[in-house]
Design a protein around this motif. Structure first.
Motif, PDB file in Angstrom:
ATOM      1  N   HIS A  71      41.760  31.000  82.671  1.00  0.00           N
ATOM      2  CA  HIS A  71      41.957  30.065  81.509  1.00  0.00           C
ATOM      3  C   HIS A  71      40.462  29.625  81.405  1.00  0.00           C
ATOM      4  O   HIS A  71      39.582  29.414  82.111  1.00  0.00           O
ATOM      5  CB  HIS A  71      42.887  29.118  81.431  1.00  0.00           C
ATOM      6  CG  HIS A  71      43.147  28.311  80.352  1.00  0.00           C
ATOM      7  ND1 HIS A  71      42.527  27.411  79.659  1.00  0.00           N
ATOM      8  CD2 HIS A  71      44.361  28.625  79.329  1.00  0.00           C
ATOM      9  CE1 HIS A  71      43.046  27.012  78.572  1.00  0.00           C
ATOM     10  NE2 HIS A  71      43.913  27.773  78.277  1.00  0.00           N
ATOM     11  N   GLU A  72      40.008  29.207  80.118  1.00  0.00           N
ATOM     12  CA  GLU A  72      38.966  28.798  79.574  1.00  0.00           C
ATOM     13  C   GLU A  72      38.566  27.225  79.902  1.00  0.00           C
ATOM     14  O   GLU A  72      37.726  26.825  80.204  1.00  0.00           O
ATOM     15  CB  GLU A  72      38.408  28.738  78.182  1.00  0.00           C
ATOM     16  CG  GLU A  72      39.869  28.036  77.115  1.00  0.00           C
ATOM     17  CD  GLU A  72      39.427  28.357  75.633  1.00  0.00           C
ATOM     18  OE1 GLU A  72      39.150  27.510  75.038  1.00  0.00           O
ATOM     19  OE2 GLU A  72      39.649  29.669  75.329  1.00  0.00           O
ATOM     20  N   LYS A  73      39.801  26.714  80.468  1.00  0.00           N
ATOM     21  CA  LYS A  73      39.415  25.453  81.072  1.00  0.00           C
ATOM     22  C   LYS A  73      39.932  25.559  82.264  1.00  0.00           C
ATOM     23  O   LYS A  73      40.660  26.137  83.012  1.00  0.00           O
ATOM     24  CB  LYS A  73      40.883  24.552  80.678  1.00  0.00           C
ATOM     25  CG  LYS A  73      40.883  24.141  79.132  1.00  0.00           C
ATOM     26  CD  LYS A  73      39.949  23.312  78.675  1.00  0.00           C
ATOM     27  CE  LYS A  73      40.206  23.113  77.122  1.00  0.00           C
ATOM     28  NZ  LYS A  73      39.210  22.088  76.478  1.00  0.00           N
ATOM     29  N   ALA A  74      38.804  25.012  83.094  1.00  0.00           N
ATOM     30  CA  ALA A  74      38.462  25.193  84.641  1.00  0.00           C
ATOM     31  C   ALA A  74      39.484  24.608  85.464  1.00  0.00           C
ATOM     32  O   ALA A  74      39.709  25.185  86.502  1.00  0.00           O
ATOM     33  CB  ALA A  74      37.042  24.705  84.976  1.00  0.00           C
ATOM     34  N   ARG A  75      40.067  23.658  85.076  1.00  0.00           N
ATOM     35  CA  ARG A  75      41.035  23.052  85.955  1.00  0.00           C
ATOM     36  C   ARG A  75      42.504  23.009  85.376  1.00  0.00           C
ATOM     37  O   ARG A  75      43.060  24.013  84.897  1.00  0.00           O
ATOM     38  CB  ARG A  75      40.526  21.651  86.274  1.00  0.00           C
ATOM     39  CG  ARG A  75      39.225  21.653  87.197  1.00  0.00           C
ATOM     40  CD  ARG A  75      38.646  20.236  87.559  1.00  0.00           C
ATOM     41  NE  ARG A  75      37.656  20.178  88.213  1.00  0.00           N
ATOM     42  CZ  ARG A  75      36.472  20.425  87.809  1.00  0.00           C
ATOM     43  NH1 ARG A  75      36.454  20.636  86.371  1.00  0.00           N
ATOM     44  NH2 ARG A  75      35.394  20.323  88.468  1.00  0.00           N
ATOM     45  N   SER A  76      43.207  22.072  85.750  1.00  0.00           N
ATOM     46  CA  SER A  76      44.742  22.065  85.319  1.00  0.00           C
ATOM     47  C   SER A  76      44.942  21.665  83.707  1.00  0.00           C
ATOM     48  O   SER A  76      43.853  21.090  83.229  1.00  0.00           O
ATOM     49  CB  SER A  76      45.212  20.961  86.192  1.00  0.00           C
ATOM     50  OG  SER A  76      44.634  19.811  85.913  1.00  0.00           O
ATOM     51  N   GLY A  77      46.082  22.210  83.355  1.00  0.00           N
ATOM     52  CA  GLY A  77      46.368  21.637  81.960  1.00  0.00           C
ATOM     53  C   GLY A  77      47.410  22.317  81.497  1.00  0.00           C
ATOM     54  O   GLY A  77      48.243  22.801  82.162  1.00  0.00           O
ATOM     55  N   ALA A  78      47.972  21.610  80.323  1.00  0.00           N
ATOM     56  CA  ALA A  78      49.257  22.191  79.535  1.00  0.00           C
ATOM     57  C   ALA A  78      49.096  23.553  79.143  1.00  0.00           C
ATOM     58  O   ALA A  78      48.980  23.628  77.853  1.00  0.00           O
ATOM     59  CB  ALA A  78      49.723  21.025  78.771  1.00  0.00           C
ATOM     60  N   HIS A  79      49.020  24.629  79.850  1.00  0.00           N
ATOM     61  CA  HIS A  79      48.765  25.863  79.438  1.00  0.00           C
ATOM     62  C   HIS A  79      49.907  26.980  80.140  1.00  0.00           C
ATOM     63  O   HIS A  79      49.245  27.326  81.152  1.00  0.00           O
ATOM     64  CB  HIS A  79      47.324  26.321  79.601  1.00  0.00           C
ATOM     65  CG  HIS A  79      46.475  25.586  78.887  1.00  0.00           C
ATOM     66  ND1 HIS A  79      46.248  25.418  77.419  1.00  0.00           N
ATOM     67  CD2 HIS A  79      45.562  24.470  79.691  1.00  0.00           C
ATOM     68  CE1 HIS A  79      45.260  24.399  77.412  1.00  0.00           C
ATOM     69  NE2 HIS A  79      44.916  23.900  78.488  1.00  0.00           N
ATOM     70  N   THR A  80      51.134  26.842  79.649  1.00  0.00           N
ATOM     71  CA  THR A  80      51.999  27.477  80.343  1.00  0.00           C
ATOM     72  C   THR A  80      51.498  29.102  80.676  1.00  0.00           C
ATOM     73  O   THR A  80      51.171  29.686  79.639  1.00  0.00           O
ATOM     74  CB  THR A  80      53.457  27.460  79.535  1.00  0.00           C
ATOM     75  OG1 THR A  80      53.770  26.133  79.339  1.00  0.00           O
ATOM     76  CG2 THR A  80      54.602  28.187  80.220  1.00  0.00           C
TER      77      THR A  80
END
Length: 258
Positions: A71-80
């Motif tokens: 994912h383009e976000k390197a760490r955790s997040g709300a991206h199922t």
């Protein structure tokens, strides 16, 4: 092949592989443990479900393990359903493929998205394998060089270096089709990519590994891997079986001693 650059033979398993496939990874790791491993790198990118087990199996071997996307976000997040670079690094992988043509086509990933994914990889200490390549229509229209330049400019972050980035040129019209551009065509495209990298990054541009991908198989490996500015291969279907992957890997036995 640029002599100063350590080559890499990388396998992209795509959406293939279950626990039963771990025998192939084990066999590949055993096959790349000889003297040739001192001269080039071998990498397998299995599906995410196998990354941790694969790194565990290969911890004391020369085989590197990578991921096929992040994912383009390197760490955790709300991206199922997505996987972050942090998660990949946590599984002890070393590389991640970004911008593969199948991601660009099936998931509508733009060059800008690919650049952000590469930065996410850098953030977690991963090496990004950034894929570029033209479609059949673009190739037929004589737009290959223009497409490559645009993808390089927009997909590579400004902080890309030979240490954190590998470039993989995969003509989309050759992937999985059995059709392969001739060595002269490959040489021309790789020379143009090299020139663009030098223009942008100066002397550092000479150090980027440039892999060729697109129906690489044992029968054509030596010819393709001997081309100037081809520093290895990104292999699809031929990487699923240890015998085929190792046959391509061992093509360097002659290349690196000639």
């Amino acid at each position: 092949m640029t002599a100063a650059i350590r080559p890499m033979v990388a396998g992209n398993w795509k959406m293939n592989g279950t626990r039963a496939s771990l025998d192939q990874i084990r066999a590949i790791s055993e096959g790349v443990s000889g003297a040739l491993s001192e001269k080039l790198d071998a990498l397998i990118c299995p599906p995410a479900t196998l990354i941790y087990v694969a790194t565990t199996l290969t911890v004391d071997t020369k085989l590197l393990i990578g991921a096929q996307d992040c994912h383009e976000k390197a760490r955790s997040g709300a991206h199922t359903g997505d996987i972050s670079a942090e998660m990949i690094a946590d599984c002890f992988a070393s590389h991640v493929i970004v911008g593969h043509s199948e991601r660009r086509a099936e998931h509508h990933e733009s060059n800008h998205t690919v650049s952000k994914k590469a930065r996410a990889a850098y953030d977690q200490g991963l090496t990004a394998i950034i894929c570029i390549g033209e479609t059949r229509e673009e190739h037929a229209a004589g737009r290959t060089m223009d497409v490559m330049k645009t993808q390089l400019v927009e997909s590579l972050p400004d902080d890309a270096t030979p240490e954190n980035t590998v470039i993989a040129y995969e003509p989309i019209w050759a992937i999985g089709t059995g059709q392969t551009p001739g060595p002269e065509q490959v040489e021309d495209v790789h020379a143009a990519i090299r020139a663009d990298l030098v223009e942008r990054f100066g002397a550092a541009g000479e150090g980027f590994r440039l892999l060729y991908g697109g129906s690489v198989k044992p029968a054509n490996a030596r010819e393709l891997l001997s081309v100037a500015n081809v520093n290895g291969a990104l292999i699809g279907g031929a990487s699923l079986k240890a015998d085929d992957f190792l046959a391509i890997y061992r093509a360097y036995e002659d290349i690196l001693t000639s």
